[in-house]
Design a protein around this motif. Structure first.
Motif, PDB file in Angstrom:
ATOM      1  N   PRO A   3       0.812  -1.227   0.000  1.00 46.63           N
ATOM      2  CA  PRO A   3       0.000   0.000   0.000  1.00 46.63           C
ATOM      3  C   PRO A   3       0.842   1.273   0.000  1.00 46.63           C
ATOM      4  CG  PRO A   3      -0.881  -1.582   1.566  1.00 46.63           C
ATOM      5  CD  PRO A   3       0.444  -2.123   1.118  1.00 46.63           C
ATOM      6  N   ASP A  66     -15.700   3.538  -0.799  1.00 50.62           N
ATOM      7  CA  ASP A  66     -14.397   2.885  -0.847  1.00 50.62           C
ATOM      8  C   ASP A  66     -13.434   3.748  -1.671  1.00 50.62           C
ATOM      9  OD1 ASP A  66     -12.202   1.245  -1.251  1.00 50.62           O
ATOM     10  OD2 ASP A  66     -13.411  -0.570  -1.435  1.00 50.62           O
ATOM     11  N   ARG A  68     -10.763   3.051  -3.094  1.00 52.06           N
ATOM     12  CA  ARG A  68     -10.277   2.392  -4.308  1.00 52.06           C
ATOM     13  C   ARG A  68     -11.182   2.678  -5.497  1.00 52.06           C
ATOM     14  NH1 ARG A  68     -10.111  -3.551  -2.088  1.00 52.06           N
ATOM     15  NH2 ARG A  68     -12.223  -2.846  -1.570  1.00 52.06           N
ATOM     16  N   ARG A  69     -12.490   2.631  -5.272  1.00 53.07           N
ATOM     17  CA  ARG A  69     -13.429   2.917  -6.362  1.00 53.07           C
ATOM     18  C   ARG A  69     -13.371   4.389  -6.760  1.00 53.07           C
ATOM     19  NH1 ARG A  69     -18.862  -0.402  -4.341  1.00 53.07           N
ATOM     20  NH2 ARG A  69     -17.888  -2.485  -4.331  1.00 53.07           N
ATOM     21  N   ILE A  71     -10.788   6.287  -6.631  1.00 50.28           N
ATOM     22  CA  ILE A  71      -9.561   6.491  -7.396  1.00 50.28           C
ATOM     23  C   ILE A  71      -9.747   6.050  -8.849  1.00 50.28           C
ATOM     24  CG2 ILE A  71      -7.157   5.729  -7.653  1.00 50.28           C
ATOM     25  CD1 ILE A  71      -7.027   5.623  -4.575  1.00 50.28           C
ATOM     26  N   VAL A  72     -10.447   4.955  -9.063  1.00 48.14           N
ATOM     27  CA  VAL A  72     -10.710   4.500 -10.438  1.00 48.14           C
ATOM     28  C   VAL A  72     -11.522   5.548 -11.200  1.00 48.14           C
ATOM     29  CG1 VAL A  72     -11.924   2.785 -11.838  1.00 48.14           C
ATOM     30  CG2 VAL A  72     -10.542   2.050  -9.892  1.00 48.14           C
ATOM     31  N   ALA A 116      -6.123   7.005   1.071  1.00 51.53           N
ATOM     32  CA  ALA A 116      -6.130   5.546   0.998  1.00 51.53           C
ATOM     33  C   ALA A 116      -5.021   4.953   1.854  1.00 51.53           C
ATOM     34  CB  ALA A 116      -5.978   5.095  -0.458  1.00 51.53           C
ATOM     35  N   ALA A 175      -5.207   0.907  -8.181  1.00 48.88           N
ATOM     36  CA  ALA A 175      -6.382   1.109  -7.331  1.00 48.88           C
ATOM     37  C   ALA A 175      -7.131  -0.205  -7.107  1.00 48.88           C
ATOM     38  CB  ALA A 175      -7.313   2.139  -7.967  1.00 48.88           C
ATOM     39  N   LEU A 176      -7.238  -1.014  -8.141  1.00 44.24           N
ATOM     40  CA  LEU A 176      -7.992  -2.263  -8.042  1.00 44.24           C
ATOM     41  C   LEU A 176      -7.281  -3.311  -7.200  1.00 44.24           C
ATOM     42  CD1 LEU A 176      -9.330  -2.590 -11.709  1.00 44.24           C
ATOM     43  CD2 LEU A 176     -10.598  -1.872  -9.670  1.00 44.24           C
ATOM     44  N   THR A 177      -5.973  -3.182  -7.038  1.00 45.04           N
ATOM     45  CA  THR A 177      -5.222  -4.187  -6.278  1.00 45.04           C
ATOM     46  C   THR A 177      -4.881  -3.735  -4.855  1.00 45.04           C
ATOM     47  OG1 THR A 177      -3.163  -3.350  -7.283  1.00 45.04           O
ATOM     48  CG2 THR A 177      -4.208  -5.256  -8.327  1.00 45.04           C
ATOM     49  N   LEU A 178      -5.309  -2.540  -4.467  1.00 48.89           N
ATOM     50  CA  LEU A 178      -5.089  -2.092  -3.100  1.00 48.89           C
ATOM     51  C   LEU A 178      -5.925  -2.941  -2.139  1.00 48.89           C
ATOM     52  CD1 LEU A 178      -5.162   1.817  -3.380  1.00 48.89           C
ATOM     53  CD2 LEU A 178      -3.223   0.428  -2.615  1.00 48.89           C
ATOM     54  N   ARG A 180      -8.374  -3.848   1.015  1.00 48.24           N
ATOM     55  CA  ARG A 180      -9.527  -3.142   1.566  1.00 48.24           C
ATOM     56  C   ARG A 180      -9.189  -2.607   2.957  1.00 48.24           C
ATOM     57  NH1 ARG A 180     -14.887  -3.298   0.422  1.00 48.24           N
ATOM     58  NH2 ARG A 180     -14.534  -5.028  -1.045  1.00 48.24           N
TER      59      ARG A 180
END
Length: 396
Positions: A3, A66, A68-69, A71-72, A116, A175-178, A180
């Motif tokens: 991270p 979230d 992560r979402r 950031i996408v 994040a 972002a998708l691999t960070l 939770r």
């Protein structure tokens, strides 16, 4: 560890919206659009101010959803703006593009990346944010070297399209691999009397504390003055006898101490009073402004660069960790969103304020000395303003 590295990479990918990344396009844009430098600067100022206005709303989204979402989504929008900017043929289109890249690049993506990391990393958070910030700073500092070659080889439009593609290919997979993050409501601190669950301040409650305005004032002062000095660096140091090459090379000592200070302060912030580092950063910024009047080619120019880098790096290493330490994680996106909004607006005003002062005084030295009053005042306030009391509840 992932991270932290990922957060640094995300911060580095803000470079298309950062002053350093956009500065490479300045002279080619002036020539291509047939505008003067003041018109380009005004377009940049308007774009930055409007982009700053969206940051509190983005912060609230980071608290609700979230990261992560978010950031996408930011990456897709940022990429789209860069692609659209490649078609700008006049000043209105350029200004609209500046709004977008400053909003989603320097503002939203940077805010989301640090948020994040703060949400995911719970132990030695300050060190994690310091390392992440150092990686991001290194990437942003190195980007103009590559960008200058790309722009000269393929032109402005293609360079912006390549940046758009890079944002998608790098930011989205990261972002998708960070991992939770754990719920912010379960943030805990261990004290001599047991474990407490940190409830966290709301943005409105944080705004009512003096320390919020000290931290935000330090961020805004650093953004305003460092951007002003960087934007005018060639002319400012040229006035003191440095050649354009020597003036440009001054970014090297600035980068060295900025990275070192970010890492060192990040390692120390978890165990020490954040106000110490606010004072140190503001003292270094004031010293930088005063050094403008005595810089000469050689050792003094190097010292100027080292001190200026120290000012920005020390603040970068502590600000996110300090906000979390004082106000908790529950509403940290909203709280930092407002702070980022104000500092981003300040960064837009800095170059203009220094330019007006230089025109009035006939040199950069005098207005720089007057502007040194601002960081000196923030340093004094840092120890006068009380620290916020913890909003915590003991588990039943």
């Amino acid at each position: 560890m992932y991270p932290v590295i990922a957060g640094g990479a995300l911060s580095a990918m803000t470079f298309p919206g950062q002053t350093a990344g956009l500065s490479v396009f300045a002279d080619p844009l002036i020539e291509q659009l047939g505008i003067d430098r003041s018109t380009l600067s005004l377009s940049y100022l308007i774009g930055t101010l409007l982009g700053a206005a969206a940051q509190p709303a983005i912060g609230r989204l980071l608290d609700r959803f979230d990261a992560r979402r978010i950031i996408v989504v930011i990456a897709v929008l940022f990429s789209g703006v860069l692609f659209a900017l490649s078609f700008a043929q006049e000043i209105v289109g350029l200004t609209a593009g500046y709004v977008g890249v400053r909003m989603f690049g320097q503002g939203a993506l940077g805010l989301a990346a640090t948020t994040a990391v703060a949400q995911i990393v719970r132990r030695r958070r300050g060190l994690a944010l310091g390392v992440s910030g150092a990686i991001g700073s290194a990437g942003i500092s190195l980007a103009p070297v590559l960008l200058e070659r790309v722009v000269s080889e393929v032109g402005i439009a293609t360079a912006w399209r390549l940046e758009a593609l890079a944002v998608l290919l790098v930011v989205v997979p990261i972002a998708l691999t960070l991992p939770r993050p754990a719920p912010a409501s379960m943030e805990v601190q261990r004290t001599s009397t047991g474990t407490i669950i940190v409830a966290g301040y709301t943005a409105r409650q944080a705004r009512r504390t003096g320390m919020f305005w000290v931290l935000t004032g330090a961020l805004s002062t650093s953004a305003m003055l460092s951007t002003a000095l960087g934007f005018h660096q060639i002319g400012l140091l040229g006035e003191r006898g440095l050649t354009p090459l020597e003036a440009a090379a001054n970014f090297i000592p600035q980068t060295i101490t900025a990275l070192a200070a970010t890492l060192i302060v990040g390692a120390l912030i978890d165990r020490h009073d954040p106000r110490i580092f606010v004072v140190g950063s503001m003292a270094a910024m004031a010293a930088s402004m005063l050094l403008v009047g005595i810089v000469t080619p050689g050792i003094l120019a190097v010292i100027y660069g080292l001190v200026l880098g120290l000012a920005g790096g020390a603040l970068r290493g502590m600000e996110a960790a300090a906000f979390v330490r004082y106000y908790g994680l529950t509403h940290i996106g909203s709280i930092r969103g407002l702070a980022v909004s104000i500092s981003l607006a300040a960064s837009a005003l800095g170059p203009y304020a220094l330019a007006v002062g230089a025109e009035w005084a006939g040199n950069f030295s005098q207005p720089s000395a007057w502007l040194a009053i601002i960081p000196a005042g923030i340093a004094i306030l840092a120890f006068m303003v009380p620290q916020p009391s913890p909003r915590a509840t003991r588990p039943s």
